[in-house]
Scaffold this motif. Structure first.
Motif, PDB file in Angstrom:
ATOM      1  N   GLY A  48      -3.352  60.888 -22.089  1.00 30.94           N
ATOM      2  CA  GLY A  48      -3.205  59.432 -22.236  1.00 30.94           C
ATOM      3  C   GLY A  48      -2.488  58.721 -20.811  1.00 30.94           C
ATOM      4  N   THR A  49      -2.780  57.217 -20.966  1.00 28.36           N
ATOM      5  CA  THR A  49      -2.153  56.470 -19.797  1.00 28.36           C
ATOM      6  C   THR A  49      -1.267  55.691 -20.259  1.00 28.36           C
ATOM      7  N   MET A  50      -0.298  55.355 -19.169  1.00 26.01           N
ATOM      8  CA  MET A  50       0.644  54.362 -19.471  1.00 26.01           C
ATOM      9  C   MET A  50       0.766  53.340 -18.162  1.00 26.01           C
ATOM     10  N   PHE A  51       0.747  52.318 -18.494  1.00 32.91           N
ATOM     11  CA  PHE A  51       1.057  51.181 -17.403  1.00 32.91           C
ATOM     12  C   PHE A  51       2.691  51.277 -17.010  1.00 32.91           C
ATOM     13  N   THR A  52       2.923  51.487 -15.543  1.00 33.25           N
ATOM     14  CA  THR A  52       4.228  51.389 -15.337  1.00 33.25           C
ATOM     15  C   THR A  52       4.258  50.395 -13.923  1.00 33.25           C
ATOM     16  N   LEU A  53       5.603  49.966 -13.929  1.00 37.13           N
ATOM     17  CA  LEU A  53       5.745  49.178 -12.467  1.00 37.13           C
ATOM     18  C   LEU A  53       6.118  50.199 -11.309  1.00 37.13           C
ATOM     19  N   ARG A  54       6.061  49.744 -10.117  1.00 37.30           N
ATOM     20  CA  ARG A  54       6.473  50.828  -9.013  1.00 37.30           C
ATOM     21  C   ARG A  54       7.581  51.337  -9.152  1.00 37.30           C
ATOM     22  N   SER A  55       8.374  50.649  -9.806  1.00 36.05           N
ATOM     23  CA  SER A  55       9.857  51.174  -9.893  1.00 36.05           C
ATOM     24  C   SER A  55       9.829  52.101 -11.481  1.00 36.05           C
ATOM     25  N   PHE A  56       8.623  52.556 -12.043  1.00 36.81           N
ATOM     26  CA  PHE A  56       8.527  53.108 -13.323  1.00 36.81           C
ATOM     27  C   PHE A  56       9.023  52.662 -14.082  1.00 36.81           C
ATOM     28  N   GLY A  57       9.066  51.357 -14.423  1.00 33.87           N
ATOM     29  CA  GLY A  57       9.430  50.487 -15.611  1.00 33.87           C
ATOM     30  C   GLY A  57       8.219  50.466 -16.499  1.00 33.87           C
ATOM     31  N   LYS A  58       8.345  50.839 -17.616  1.00 36.53           N
ATOM     32  CA  LYS A  58       7.125  50.910 -18.677  1.00 36.53           C
ATOM     33  C   LYS A  58       6.458  49.270 -18.886  1.00 36.53           C
ATOM     34  N   ILE A  59       5.334  49.459 -19.075  1.00 38.99           N
ATOM     35  CA  ILE A  59       4.457  48.176 -19.091  1.00 38.99           C
ATOM     36  C   ILE A  59       3.879  48.321 -20.299  1.00 38.99           C
ATOM     37  N   ASP A  60       3.629  47.621 -21.394  1.00 47.77           N
ATOM     38  CA  ASP A  60       2.879  47.923 -22.666  1.00 47.77           C
ATOM     39  C   ASP A  60       1.457  47.392 -22.550  1.00 47.77           C
ATOM     40  N   SER A  61       1.021  46.444 -21.859  1.00 50.83           N
ATOM     41  CA  SER A  61      -0.476  46.130 -21.672  1.00 50.83           C
ATOM     42  C   SER A  61      -0.724  45.696 -20.404  1.00 50.83           C
ATOM     43  N   SER A  62      -2.056  45.340 -20.201  1.00 51.87           N
ATOM     44  CA  SER A  62      -2.503  44.849 -18.875  1.00 51.87           C
ATOM     45  C   SER A  62      -1.914  43.473 -18.628  1.00 51.87           C
ATOM     46  N   TYR A  63      -1.799  42.615 -19.717  1.00 54.22           N
ATOM     47  CA  TYR A  63      -1.390  41.450 -19.582  1.00 54.22           C
ATOM     48  C   TYR A  63       0.042  41.245 -19.409  1.00 54.22           C
ATOM     49  N   GLU A  64       0.923  42.343 -19.702  1.00 54.10           N
ATOM     50  CA  GLU A  64       2.404  42.436 -19.260  1.00 54.10           C
ATOM     51  C   GLU A  64       2.348  42.889 -17.743  1.00 54.10           C
ATOM     52  N   LEU A  65       1.417  43.596 -17.165  1.00 52.19           N
ATOM     53  CA  LEU A  65       1.520  43.851 -16.019  1.00 52.19           C
ATOM     54  C   LEU A  65       0.767  42.699 -15.245  1.00 52.19           C
ATOM     55  N   MET A  66       0.109  41.704 -15.561  1.00 51.08           N
ATOM     56  CA  MET A  66      -0.245  40.792 -14.857  1.00 51.08           C
ATOM     57  C   MET A  66       1.020  39.993 -14.734  1.00 51.08           C
ATOM     58  N   MET A  67       1.738  39.439 -15.970  1.00 54.87           N
ATOM     59  CA  MET A  67       3.126  38.821 -15.913  1.00 54.87           C
ATOM     60  C   MET A  67       4.080  39.518 -14.892  1.00 54.87           C
ATOM     61  N   ALA A  68       3.999  40.931 -14.788  1.00 52.55           N
ATOM     62  CA  ALA A  68       5.188  41.260 -13.922  1.00 52.55           C
ATOM     63  C   ALA A  68       4.643  41.314 -12.473  1.00 52.55           C
ATOM     64  N   ASP A  69       3.509  41.262 -12.123  1.00 54.75           N
ATOM     65  CA  ASP A  69       2.844  40.885 -10.971  1.00 54.75           C
ATOM     66  C   ASP A  69       3.168  39.298 -10.568  1.00 54.75           C
ATOM     67  N   HIS A  70       3.243  38.741 -11.503  1.00 52.26           N
ATOM     68  CA  HIS A  70       3.472  37.080 -11.253  1.00 52.26           C
ATOM     69  C   HIS A  70       4.875  36.922 -10.935  1.00 52.26           C
ATOM     70  N   LEU A  71       5.585  37.650 -11.763  1.00 54.71           N
ATOM     71  CA  LEU A  71       7.344  37.733 -11.444  1.00 54.71           C
ATOM     72  C   LEU A  71       7.637  38.118  -9.950  1.00 54.71           C
ATOM     73  N   ILE A  72       7.013  39.274  -9.710  1.00 53.98           N
ATOM     74  CA  ILE A  72       7.099  39.784  -8.378  1.00 53.98           C
ATOM     75  C   ILE A  72       6.727  39.114  -7.415  1.00 53.98           C
ATOM     76  N   ALA A  73       5.753  38.447  -7.338  1.00 51.72           N
ATOM     77  CA  ALA A  73       4.868  37.516  -6.504  1.00 51.72           C
ATOM     78  C   ALA A  73       5.887  36.510  -6.126  1.00 51.72           C
ATOM     79  N   HIS A  74       6.491  35.910  -7.337  1.00 53.44           N
ATOM     80  CA  HIS A  74       7.460  34.760  -7.109  1.00 53.44           C
ATOM     81  C   HIS A  74       8.945  35.336  -7.086  1.00 53.44           C
ATOM     82  N   GLN A  75       9.160  36.453  -6.483  1.00 53.16           N
ATOM     83  CA  GLN A  75      10.181  36.798  -6.094  1.00 53.16           C
ATOM     84  C   GLN A  75      11.325  36.701  -7.179  1.00 53.16           C
ATOM     85  N   ARG A  76      11.082  37.137  -8.300  1.00 49.78           N
ATOM     86  CA  ARG A  76      11.849  36.754  -9.599  1.00 49.78           C
ATOM     87  C   ARG A  76      12.712  38.320  -9.609  1.00 49.78           C
TER      88      ARG A  76
END
Length: 137
Positions: free
Chosen positions: A6-34
């Motif tokens: 199985g696969t699981m989306f995670t952030l670089r800091s190993f936080g679990k992400i539940d979907s590709s859309y959450e990953l997009m939002m996480a990247d959006h938050l990171i890009a805006h330095q939130r």
């Protein structure tokens, strides 16, 4: 013996992400330095379970919801229940329905740091700070 993978989306800091859309939002938050936290199921939030919580916003923490299954009736009902809860409790929320562009984020508070109050039941170990954030793009 049968091997299942199985696969699981995670952030670089190993936080679990539940979907590709959450990953997009996480990247959006990171890009805006939130700075944000990703609640986990064991955190004990009963009424709503947000996808992220911004921890650098002035005032109370800001909830972030990613609505990624717009065509499912049960999901739509849960979305409306969450929206009603946020409105009734007067909680700040950023919402993203994946059929629309990523949302404009509220301004961050540059002075906010590890000491900002998180909602009850959120585990501080899941907090991501600006110093740890790197965009995956």
């Amino acid at each position: 013996m049968k091997l299942q993978v199985g696969t699981m989306f995670t952030l670089r800091s190993f936080g679990k992400i539940d979907s590709s859309y959450e990953l997009m939002m996480a990247d959006h938050l990171i890009a805006h330095q939130r700075a944000f936290t990703k609640p986990l199921r064991y955190d004990g939030i009963e009424e709503v379970f947000p996808d992220f919580i911004l921890t650098d916003a002035p005032g109370p923490a800001v909830y972030v919801e990613v609505y990624g299954m717009p065509k499912r009736e049960a999901y739509g009902a849960r979305k409306r229940a969450k929206q009603a809860h946020y409105q009734q409790a007067r909680l700040p929320v950023v919402e993203w329905d994946i059929t629309s562009p990523l949302p404009i984020l509220p301004r961050s508070d540059p002075s906010a740091g590890p000491g900002q109050e998180l909602p009850p039941g959120i585990d501080d170990r899941d907090r991501f700070h600006r110093s740890e954030l790197k965009s995956t793009s």
